[in-house]
Design an enzyme around this catalytic site. Structure first.
Site, PDB file in Angstrom:
ATOM      1  N   ASN A   9     -31.186  -3.146 107.164  1.00 14.60           N
ATOM      2  CA  ASN A   9     -30.959  -2.133 108.421  1.00 14.60           C
ATOM      3  C   ASN A   9     -30.660  -2.782 109.692  1.00 14.60           C
ATOM      4  O   ASN A   9     -31.053  -4.526 109.874  1.00 14.60           O
ATOM      5  CB  ASN A   9     -32.685  -2.451 108.839  1.00 14.60           C
ATOM      6  CG  ASN A   9     -33.132  -1.822 110.359  1.00 14.60           C
ATOM      7  OD1 ASN A   9     -32.252  -1.008 110.468  1.00 14.60           O
ATOM      8  ND2 ASN A   9     -34.062  -1.537 110.321  1.00 14.60           N
ATOM      9  N   TRP A  10     -29.916  -2.673 109.551  1.00 17.50           N
ATOM     10  CA  TRP A  10     -29.003  -3.009 111.301  1.00 17.50           C
ATOM     11  C   TRP A  10     -29.039  -3.008 112.664  1.00 17.50           C
ATOM     12  O   TRP A  10     -28.914  -4.052 113.245  1.00 17.50           O
ATOM     13  CB  TRP A  10     -27.116  -2.873 111.100  1.00 17.50           C
ATOM     14  CG  TRP A  10     -26.430  -4.093 109.949  1.00 17.50           C
ATOM     15  CD1 TRP A  10     -26.918  -4.125 108.422  1.00 17.50           C
ATOM     16  CD2 TRP A  10     -25.077  -3.107 109.488  1.00 17.50           C
ATOM     17  NE1 TRP A  10     -25.847  -4.274 107.777  1.00 17.50           N
ATOM     18  CE2 TRP A  10     -24.899  -3.411 108.008  1.00 17.50           C
ATOM     19  CE3 TRP A  10     -24.285  -2.211 110.106  1.00 17.50           C
ATOM     20  CZ2 TRP A  10     -23.733  -2.903 107.743  1.00 17.50           C
ATOM     21  CZ3 TRP A  10     -23.076  -2.168 109.823  1.00 17.50           C
ATOM     22  CH2 TRP A  10     -22.685  -2.477 108.647  1.00 17.50           C
ATOM     23  N   LYS A  11     -30.291  -2.516 112.757  1.00 17.30           N
ATOM     24  CA  LYS A  11     -30.730  -2.006 113.742  1.00 17.30           C
ATOM     25  C   LYS A  11     -29.650  -1.939 115.059  1.00 17.30           C
ATOM     26  O   LYS A  11     -28.862  -1.480 114.455  1.00 17.30           O
ATOM     27  CB  LYS A  11     -32.107  -4.073 113.875  1.00 17.30           C
ATOM     28  CG  LYS A  11     -32.719  -3.363 112.876  1.00 17.30           C
ATOM     29  CD  LYS A  11     -34.184  -5.083 113.414  1.00 17.30           C
ATOM     30  CE  LYS A  11     -34.725  -5.154 112.297  1.00 17.30           C
ATOM     31  NZ  LYS A  11     -36.218  -5.248 112.214  1.00 17.30           N
ATOM     32  N   HIS A  96     -40.261   3.299 111.522  1.00 14.10           N
ATOM     33  CA  HIS A  96     -40.065   2.156 111.634  1.00 14.10           C
ATOM     34  C   HIS A  96     -41.116   1.618 112.436  1.00 14.10           C
ATOM     35  O   HIS A  96     -41.123   2.129 113.915  1.00 14.10           O
ATOM     36  CB  HIS A  96     -38.601   1.198 111.905  1.00 14.10           C
ATOM     37  CG  HIS A  96     -38.366   0.258 111.836  1.00 14.10           C
ATOM     38  ND1 HIS A  96     -38.703  -0.644 113.181  1.00 14.10           N
ATOM     39  CD2 HIS A  96     -37.905  -0.730 110.973  1.00 14.10           C
ATOM     40  CE1 HIS A  96     -38.224  -2.229 112.493  1.00 14.10           C
ATOM     41  NE2 HIS A  96     -37.941  -2.350 111.002  1.00 14.10           N
ATOM     42  N   GLU A  98     -40.593  -0.956 114.839  1.00  9.61           N
ATOM     43  CA  GLU A  98     -40.211  -1.077 115.985  1.00  9.61           C
ATOM     44  C   GLU A  98     -39.870   0.322 117.289  1.00  9.61           C
ATOM     45  O   GLU A  98     -40.022   0.507 118.130  1.00  9.61           O
ATOM     46  CB  GLU A  98     -38.703  -1.620 116.224  1.00  9.61           C
ATOM     47  CG  GLU A  98     -38.471  -2.694 115.964  1.00  9.61           C
ATOM     48  CD  GLU A  98     -37.320  -3.777 114.944  1.00  9.61           C
ATOM     49  OE1 GLU A  98     -36.785  -2.984 114.675  1.00  9.61           O
ATOM     50  OE2 GLU A  98     -37.786  -4.453 114.860  1.00  9.61           O
ATOM     51  N   GLU A 168     -44.142  -3.546 105.823  1.00 12.14           N
ATOM     52  CA  GLU A 168     -43.673  -4.079 107.112  1.00 12.14           C
ATOM     53  C   GLU A 168     -44.439  -4.632 107.923  1.00 12.14           C
ATOM     54  O   GLU A 168     -45.009  -4.174 108.838  1.00 12.14           O
ATOM     55  CB  GLU A 168     -42.106  -3.506 107.547  1.00 12.14           C
ATOM     56  CG  GLU A 168     -41.103  -2.867 106.736  1.00 12.14           C
ATOM     57  CD  GLU A 168     -40.043  -3.402 107.350  1.00 12.14           C
ATOM     58  OE1 GLU A 168     -38.854  -3.769 106.977  1.00 12.14           O
ATOM     59  OE2 GLU A 168     -40.272  -2.013 108.476  1.00 12.14           O
ATOM     60  N   GLY A 174     -38.813 -10.234 111.781  1.00 13.43           N
ATOM     61  CA  GLY A 174     -38.055 -10.947 113.018  1.00 13.43           C
ATOM     62  C   GLY A 174     -38.695 -11.522 113.672  1.00 13.43           C
ATOM     63  O   GLY A 174     -37.848 -12.770 113.753  1.00 13.43           O
ATOM     64  N   SER A 214     -39.090 -10.023 107.685  1.00 12.74           N
ATOM     65  CA  SER A 214     -38.179 -11.802 107.318  1.00 12.74           C
ATOM     66  C   SER A 214     -38.114 -11.943 105.780  1.00 12.74           C
ATOM     67  O   SER A 214     -38.348 -13.400 105.308  1.00 12.74           O
ATOM     68  CB  SER A 214     -38.774 -12.857 107.634  1.00 12.74           C
ATOM     69  OG  SER A 214     -39.254 -12.935 109.344  1.00 12.74           O
ATOM     70  N   GLY A 235     -33.760  -6.612 107.485  1.00 14.82           N
ATOM     71  CA  GLY A 235     -33.009  -7.182 108.939  1.00 14.82           C
ATOM     72  C   GLY A 235     -32.135  -8.184 109.247  1.00 14.82           C
ATOM     73  O   GLY A 235     -31.221  -7.957 109.163  1.00 14.82           O
ATOM     74  N   GLY A 236     -32.674  -9.243 109.483  1.00 13.34           N
ATOM     75  CA  GLY A 236     -31.808  -9.602 109.637  1.00 13.34           C
ATOM     76  C   GLY A 236     -30.759 -10.515 108.979  1.00 13.34           C
ATOM     77  O   GLY A 236     -29.960 -10.815 109.056  1.00 13.34           O
TER      78      GLY A 236
END
Ligand code: PGA
Length: 256
Positions: A9-11, A96, A98, A168, A174, A214, A235-236
């Site tokens: 997930n590149w966000k 998600h 976010e 999640e 993150g 993470s 993500g990251g």
């Protein structure tokens, strides 16, 4: 045995077509021989078309990070699921945290999006998870049960089999704080138990439940080898082809 699925997930981090191509150019050769894991990369909308073209003929699939539930109309700034289908986008992340927290998406809205995605053949990756205060006050399972009940309201057995669930924990996203493999496994097993109650064991055993929060090369092996963890939403660590491919390799090893 369930085939693990790793989502990158590149966000809102790599959205130019050229950046996406650069990333995918590095990732594709690193994962080309991996057949026992589904690999999905989710760039922002602006890089979807270029990414979909770029991965053609490879084992990397592309997903969107969100969509609306209406086909067309006066919904400024939203993306229709039909547009995603038109560019041959295969997956879509829904719910998600976010989206839920920053953009105030409710379980009911996510449920509408989910039904729409299923109705037009987009493959949904649906995220659920608790806040830190909810975990600390012992409410994790209540929150997960409510999200499962409401997000998956009126989803048939046939439909649930097409869905990937991403657990999640919000406090782990993150933040560098990962759930321990035991903490994650406990909730994954609980989600599978809820699926068994709602559908049946055979169905529940077929549904893939990813862990997200993470996840990175240094913790991926321990998380992914848990019995009820069937991949990850990354993500990251998905912003570097090397680290994403290491997580994908860990998923591959977990089912060998
Ligand atoms: P993270 O994000 O790996 O950076 O914690 C995961 C996610 O939000 O899907």
């Amino acid at each position: 045995m369930r085939k693990p699925i790793i989502g990158g997930n590149w966000k809102m981090n790599r959205g130019a077509p050229a950046e996406a191509k650069e990333m995918l150019e590095k990732l594709i050769p690193l994962v080309k021989d991996i057949e026992n894991v589904d690999v999905v990369v989710c760039p922002p909308f602006t890089a979807l078309t270029a990414s979909i073209e770029f991965v053609k003929g490879t084992n990397v699939k592309i997903g969107a990070q969100n969509m609306y539930f209406e086909d067309t109309g006066a919904f400024t700034g939203e993306i229709s699921p039909l547009f995603l289908r038109a560019i041959e986008c295969e997956y879509v992340i829904l719910g998600h945290s976010e989206r839920r927290n920053i953009f105030k998406e409710s379980d009911d809205l996510i449920n509408k999006k989910l039904k729409k995605a299923l109705s037009i053949g987009l493959k949904p990756i649906v995220a659920i998870g608790e806040h830190l205060e909810e975990r600390e006050s012992g409410k994790t399972k209540d929150v997960i049960q409510r999200q499962m009940d409401e997000t998956f309201k009126d989803i048939s057995k046939e439909e649930i089999l097409k869905i990937v669930i991403a657990y999640e924990p919000i406090w782990a996203i993150g933040t560098g704080k990962t759930a321990t493999p035991e903490q994650a496994e406990e909730i994954h097993a609980f989600i599978r138990e809820l699926l068994t109650q709602r559908y049946d064991k055979e169905t529940a055993d077929l549904i893939r439940i990813q862990y997200g929060g993470s996840i990175k090369p240094s913790n991926a092996n321990d998380l992914l080898k848990q019995k009820n963890i069937d991949g990850g939403l990354v993500g990251g660590a998905s912003l570097q082809a090397n680290s994403l491919s290491e997580v994908i390799n860990a998923a591959s090893k977990s089912v060998q």
